[in-house]
Design an enzyme around this catalytic site. Structure first.
Site, short mmCIF file in Angstrom:
data_model
loop_
_atom_site.label_atom_id
_atom_site.label_comp_id
_atom_site.label_asym_id
_atom_site.label_seq_id
_atom_site.Cartn_x
_atom_site.Cartn_y
_atom_site.Cartn_z
N ASN A 109 40.44 48.11 41.84
CA ASN A 109 40.53 47.99 40.39
C ASN A 109 39.90 49.23 39.78
O ASN A 109 38.99 49.84 40.36
CB ASN A 109 39.77 46.75 39.91
CG ASN A 109 39.82 46.58 38.40
OD1 ASN A 109 40.90 46.70 37.78
ND2 ASN A 109 38.68 46.31 37.78
N HIS A 111 37.87 50.51 36.30
CA HIS A 111 37.17 49.99 35.12
C HIS A 111 36.62 51.18 34.34
O HIS A 111 36.10 52.12 34.94
CB HIS A 111 36.04 49.05 35.56
CG HIS A 111 35.32 48.46 34.39
ND1 HIS A 111 35.88 47.49 33.59
CD2 HIS A 111 34.10 48.74 33.86
CE1 HIS A 111 35.02 47.18 32.62
NE2 HIS A 111 33.95 47.93 32.76
N SER A 138 35.04 53.90 37.05
CA SER A 138 34.78 53.53 38.44
C SER A 138 36.01 52.90 39.05
O SER A 138 36.69 52.09 38.40
CB SER A 138 33.66 52.47 38.51
OG SER A 138 32.52 52.86 37.78
N ASP A 147 34.80 42.86 37.76
CA ASP A 147 34.29 44.24 37.74
C ASP A 147 33.12 44.45 38.70
O ASP A 147 32.23 45.28 38.46
CB ASP A 147 33.91 44.67 36.31
CG ASP A 147 35.12 44.63 35.37
OD1 ASP A 147 36.24 44.89 35.84
OD2 ASP A 147 34.95 44.30 34.19
C1 GRF Z 1 42.16 51.48 31.45
O1 GRF Z 1 41.16 51.96 30.60
C2 GRF Z 1 41.57 50.74 32.62
O2 GRF Z 1 40.34 51.27 33.05
C3 GRF Z 1 41.34 49.37 32.04
O3 GRF Z 1 42.45 49.14 31.21
C4 GRF Z 1 42.99 50.39 30.77
C5 GRF Z 1 44.41 50.41 31.21
O4 GRF Z 1 45.14 51.49 30.68
N1 GRF Z 1 41.15 48.40 33.09
P1 GRF Z 1 46.61 51.79 31.20
O5 GRF Z 1 47.43 50.52 31.05
O6 GRF Z 1 46.51 52.23 32.63
O7 GRF Z 1 47.13 52.89 30.31
#
Ligand code: GRF
Length: 220
Positions: A109, A111, A138, A147
């Protein structure tokens, strides 16, 4: 070379998916995206997959009576496509513990904070409220707690005096787009492994690791 078969889970814009699609185009990149799944039918990321001729599916969580039933359908689709490694990229649903167990150490994932700080939603607004001066992003292995999980790679991003949650999110997103392909490269090439709930091994494969955004030799 044998490329690891990757599934990407999205719920929206899919800009991280786009960064992974781009990285997978390199002949020496150790991963290939074989399936994109969105739980939201209108997700823009589905169009990105389509434009790159990557199989994409909608599995709408609203069609399922429970989280477990949704996750079972997701798991079946991933197995059907022979997915070996799973990447959540803006996937906005928590998984059941059973699903997380099935994909243990095969599931990443991203974050938008320097974990373990600022888990959960609205990380950038909370970073600003706390007056934090350096934030970042991260990539970690998924564990049942949101997370959490062994950290594969991180990149640091400065918080500027006039930042709003949106301006900070945009800067962190630039770092995300470099970090996720790097982290997937480390995992797909088996340069790193999980030992005692920490990621160990080589931190450098391919291009220089994107530890900072902007790069240290470029002033903001
Ligand atoms: C990113 O900031 C990611 O870290 C978070 O959600 C957002 C997703 O953006 N989990 P995208 O859909 O990849 O443009």
């Amino acid at each position: 070379m044998t490329k690891k078969h990757v599934g990407v889970l999205i719920s929206g814009r899919g800009s991280n998916l786009q960064a992974l699609i781009q990285a997978c185009k390199a002949p020496d990149y150790p991963a290939k995206i074989v399936l994109v799944v969105s739980n939201v039918p209108s997700a823009q990321g589905l169009l990105r997959a389509e434009a790159s001729l990557i199989p994409a599916l909608v599995i709408d969580h609203k069609d399922f009576a429970s989280r477990e039933a949704f996750d079972d359908a997701l798991d079946a689709a991933l197995n059907e496509a022979s997915v070996e490694l799973l990447c959540n990229a803006g996937f906005m649903r928590l998984h059941s513990d059973a699903f997380v167990t099935r994909w243990h150490d095969r599931h990443l994932n991203i974050h938008p904070s320097l974990l373990p700080a600022f888990k959960g939603l609205h990380a950038h607004a909370r970073v600003l409220a706390e007056g934090v001066k350096i934030t970042g992003t991260s990539v970690h292995f998924v564990r049942p707690e949101m997370d959490s999980g062994p950290i594969v790679a991180q990149a640091a991003v400065p918080v500027l005096p006039d930042d709003t949650p949106d301006s900070l999110a945009a800067r962190v997103l630039m770092a995300e787009h470099r970090l996720y392909p790097h982290a997937l490269n480390l995992v797909a090439s088996s340069a790193v492994r999980v030992e005692g709930e920490r990621v160990v091994g080589m931190t450098q494969v391919g291009d220089p690791a994107p530890y900072f955004w902007p790069p240290l030799d470029e002033a903001l």
